[in-house]
Design a protein around this motif. Structure first.
Motif, mmCIF file in Angstrom:
data_model
loop_
_atom_site.group_PDB
_atom_site.id
_atom_site.type_symbol
_atom_site.label_atom_id
_atom_site.label_comp_id
_atom_site.label_asym_id
_atom_site.label_seq_id
_atom_site.Cartn_x
_atom_site.Cartn_y
_atom_site.Cartn_z
ATOM 1 N N ARG A 195 0.855 -1.195 0.000
ATOM 2 C CA ARG A 195 0.000 0.000 0.000
ATOM 3 C C ARG A 195 0.888 1.241 0.000
ATOM 4 O O ARG A 195 0.877 2.063 0.913
ATOM 5 N N ALA A 196 1.685 1.338 -1.039
ATOM 6 C CA ALA A 196 2.603 2.454 -1.241
ATOM 7 C C ALA A 196 2.946 2.479 -2.717
ATOM 8 O O ALA A 196 2.779 1.477 -3.427
ATOM 9 N N GLU A 197 3.421 3.612 -3.178
ATOM 10 C CA GLU A 197 3.721 3.769 -4.600
ATOM 11 C C GLU A 197 4.912 2.902 -4.995
ATOM 12 O O GLU A 197 5.906 2.809 -4.289
ATOM 13 N N THR A 198 4.779 2.248 -6.140
ATOM 14 C CA THR A 198 5.874 1.447 -6.685
ATOM 15 C C THR A 198 6.235 1.981 -8.067
ATOM 16 O O THR A 198 5.470 2.713 -8.685
ATOM 17 N N ASP A 199 7.415 1.582 -8.564
ATOM 18 C CA ASP A 199 7.781 2.034 -9.908
ATOM 19 C C ASP A 199 7.155 1.116 -10.950
ATOM 20 O O ASP A 199 6.367 0.221 -10.621
ATOM 21 N N SER A 200 7.483 1.318 -12.223
ATOM 22 C CA SER A 200 6.788 0.646 -13.320
ATOM 23 C C SER A 200 6.925 -0.871 -13.291
ATOM 24 O O SER A 200 6.058 -1.589 -13.801
ATOM 25 N N ASP A 201 8.004 -1.391 -12.703
ATOM 26 C CA ASP A 201 8.174 -2.844 -12.648
ATOM 27 C C ASP A 201 7.751 -3.435 -11.307
ATOM 28 O O ASP A 201 7.995 -4.605 -11.024
ATOM 29 N N GLY A 202 7.084 -2.622 -10.476
ATOM 30 C CA GLY A 202 6.576 -3.113 -9.201
ATOM 31 C C GLY A 202 7.536 -3.009 -8.045
ATOM 32 O O GLY A 202 7.210 -3.424 -6.929
ATOM 33 N N THR A 203 8.722 -2.437 -8.267
ATOM 34 C CA THR A 203 9.694 -2.285 -7.188
ATOM 35 C C THR A 203 9.247 -1.193 -6.224
ATOM 36 O O THR A 203 8.831 -0.115 -6.641
ATOM 37 N N LEU A 204 9.330 -1.478 -4.937
ATOM 38 C CA LEU A 204 9.024 -0.496 -3.905
ATOM 39 C C LEU A 204 10.299 0.283 -3.604
ATOM 40 O O LEU A 204 11.277 -0.284 -3.111
ATOM 41 N N VAL A 205 10.301 1.583 -3.930
ATOM 42 C CA VAL A 205 11.489 2.415 -3.744
ATOM 43 C C VAL A 205 11.283 3.306 -2.529
ATOM 44 O O VAL A 205 10.297 4.040 -2.438
ATOM 45 N N ILE A 206 12.222 3.243 -1.584
ATOM 46 C CA ILE A 206 12.136 3.995 -0.332
ATOM 47 C C ILE A 206 13.420 4.779 -0.154
ATOM 48 O O ILE A 206 14.518 4.242 -0.331
ATOM 49 N N SER A 207 13.291 6.050 0.182
ATOM 50 C CA SER A 207 14.478 6.867 0.411
ATOM 51 C C SER A 207 14.902 6.779 1.863
ATOM 52 O O SER A 207 14.087 6.516 2.758
ATOM 53 N N ARG A 208 16.167 7.013 2.103
ATOM 54 C CA ARG A 208 16.679 7.024 3.463
ATOM 55 C C ARG A 208 15.942 8.061 4.313
ATOM 56 O O ARG A 208 15.718 7.854 5.501
ATOM 57 N N GLN A 209 15.520 9.152 3.698
ATOM 58 C CA GLN A 209 14.803 10.195 4.423
ATOM 59 C C GLN A 209 13.489 9.656 4.991
ATOM 60 O O GLN A 209 13.086 9.992 6.105
ATOM 61 N N GLN A 210 12.807 8.789 4.233
ATOM 62 C CA GLN A 210 11.557 8.203 4.709
ATOM 63 C C GLN A 210 11.774 7.310 5.935
ATOM 64 O O GLN A 210 10.867 7.133 6.749
ATOM 65 N N LEU A 211 12.958 6.763 6.077
ATOM 66 C CA LEU A 211 13.237 5.827 7.155
ATOM 67 C C LEU A 211 13.660 6.505 8.453
ATOM 68 O O LEU A 211 13.769 5.841 9.485
ATOM 69 N N SER A 212 13.912 7.799 8.399
ATOM 70 C CA SER A 212 14.541 8.488 9.529
ATOM 71 C C SER A 212 13.790 8.301 10.845
ATOM 72 O O SER A 212 14.391 8.205 11.909
ATOM 73 N N GLY A 213 12.467 8.253 10.785
ATOM 74 C CA GLY A 213 11.691 8.062 12.009
ATOM 75 C C GLY A 213 11.095 6.681 12.111
ATOM 76 O O GLY A 213 10.194 6.447 12.920
ATOM 77 N N GLY A 214 11.574 5.755 11.287
ATOM 78 C CA GLY A 214 10.963 4.432 11.219
ATOM 79 C C GLY A 214 9.831 4.436 10.197
ATOM 80 O O GLY A 214 9.214 5.476 9.945
ATOM 81 N N LEU A 215 9.555 3.323 9.583
ATOM 82 C CA LEU A 215 8.547 3.255 8.523
ATOM 83 C C LEU A 215 7.868 1.892 8.553
ATOM 84 O O LEU A 215 8.534 0.859 8.655
ATOM 85 N N THR A 216 6.536 1.895 8.465
ATOM 86 C CA THR A 216 5.762 0.666 8.357
ATOM 87 C C THR A 216 4.891 0.743 7.111
ATOM 88 O O THR A 216 4.180 1.732 6.917
ATOM 89 N N ILE A 217 4.966 -0.277 6.274
ATOM 90 C CA ILE A 217 4.160 -0.325 5.052
ATOM 91 C C ILE A 217 3.317 -1.591 5.074
ATOM 92 O O ILE A 217 3.839 -2.709 5.143
ATOM 93 N N THR A 218 2.006 -1.421 5.044
ATOM 94 C CA THR A 218 1.088 -2.550 4.985
ATOM 95 C C THR A 218 1.067 -3.102 3.567
ATOM 96 O O THR A 218 1.033 -2.355 2.591
ATOM 97 N N THR A 219 1.103 -4.408 3.458
ATOM 98 C CA THR A 219 1.183 -5.081 2.164
ATOM 99 C C THR A 219 0.109 -6.157 2.085
ATOM 100 O O THR A 219 -0.111 -6.901 3.044
ATOM 101 N N ASP A 220 -0.574 -6.232 0.943
ATOM 102 C CA ASP A 220 -1.623 -7.229 0.731
ATOM 103 C C ASP A 220 -1.079 -8.429 -0.034
ATOM 104 O O ASP A 220 -0.176 -8.299 -0.862
ATOM 105 N N VAL A 221 -1.655 -9.594 0.241
ATOM 106 C CA VAL A 221 -1.314 -10.826 -0.463
ATOM 107 C C VAL A 221 -2.520 -11.241 -1.298
ATOM 108 O O VAL A 221 -3.633 -11.357 -0.770
ATOM 109 N N PHE A 222 -2.303 -11.450 -2.581
ATOM 110 C CA PHE A 222 -3.382 -11.791 -3.499
ATOM 111 C C PHE A 222 -3.133 -13.151 -4.152
ATOM 112 O O PHE A 222 -1.996 -13.608 -4.255
#
Length: 282
Positions: free
Chosen positions: A23-50
């Protein structure tokens, strides 16, 4: 007793597919790209299984998945029947979602950083009926969801969350399977899988060797690079490493940066919890 056949059956060469959708933006091939800046305070991303099963013949769906990195913790896998929420094989009775013919189960192994979800009809597949999708297609709704919890010190680089398709951690480890109705009764197989690729971009200030720690080793690397650069040699560091080495953002990695790294290492070693940026600003 011979299993009864169903009007809905599939042939032996068809295989459903299980996949992740964060449940976060991915690039054209489905890769989840996260910057170090996003991680500075910790990061949780909910993910669905289909699951995508165009044959709609599965009577048992049992995906299992893993993240081998200690910097990404899998947590909070959801049983959609506790409480009842719409999911791939949800069933309604008198307008209410509830447990009718099948059961679900889920769990995790925190030590191995693995998870599983199961949904099946148990022995009732003998009546010839597969699981019924809640929507028009099996992937109109997720099977389940879980959280990916990122450590704030996650090094830049590439990571994967993937479905287990064979025993990996011990000999009798269970792995992903699906069971489908066939003309002969039932076929259990490993599904096709689409795994989740994650890319963490940008260097972590102070972590010159990108091992997730800021310590004396990083200070030594800064001093060596500074000495080499001052005498006309290549510093031996790439652009990301030079960015990490220049903790005071002065435009050069030098002894001042090494001193900051050592001071911060002392702070952390004595129980301090500030980020290196917070440490420098105090």
């Amino acid at each position: 007793m011979t299993a009864m056949t169903s009007a809905l059956t599939t042939n032996a060469d068809y295989t459903p597919t299980v996949y992740f959708t964060p449940r976060a933006e991915t690039d054209s091939d489905g890769t989840l790209v996260i910057s170090r800046q996003q991680l500075s305070g910790g990061l949780t991303i909910t993910t669905d299984v289909f699951i995508e099963d165009t044959s709609k013949t599965c009577w048992s769906v049992d995906p299992k998945w893993k993240c081998p990195s200690s910097f990404i913790t899998l947590d909070n896998v959801i049983d959609p029947q506790v409480p009842y929420i719409p999911y791939a094989y949800a069933e309604e009775k008198d307008g209410e979602l509830g447990r009718i013919r099948h059961y679900t189960a889920c769990g995790q192994d925190k030590q191995l950083n693995t998870m599983f979800f199961a949904c099946d009809l148990g022995t009732t597949y003998m009546d010839g009926s597969p699981l019924t999708p809640y929507g028009e297609n099996t992937n109109d709704y997720a099977l389940t969801s879980f959280d990916m919890v990122f450590n704030p010190n996650t090094p830049y680089g590439e990571y994967d969350v993937y479905f287990l398709t064979q025993a990996e951690d011990y000999a009798d480890q269970r792995y992903s399977t699906v069971s489908m109705r066939t003309g002969d009764g039932s076929l259990t197989t490993v599904p096709n899988v689409k795994n989740l690729h994650i890319k963490v971009t940008g260097a972590n200030k102070g972590d010159v060797n990108n091992d997730g720690l800021i310590d004396a080793t990083d200070a030594t690397l800064v001093l060596v690079a500074y000495s080499l650069g001052a005498t006309g040699y290549d510093t031996g560091l790439n652009d990301d490493e030079l960015f990490a080495a220049d903790v005071d953002s002065s435009g050069i990695a030098d002894s001042a940066d090494a001193s900051i790294i050592l001071a911060y290492y002392s702070h952390v070693s004595t129980g301090g919890s500030l980020s290196i940026e917070e440490f420098m600003n105090q």
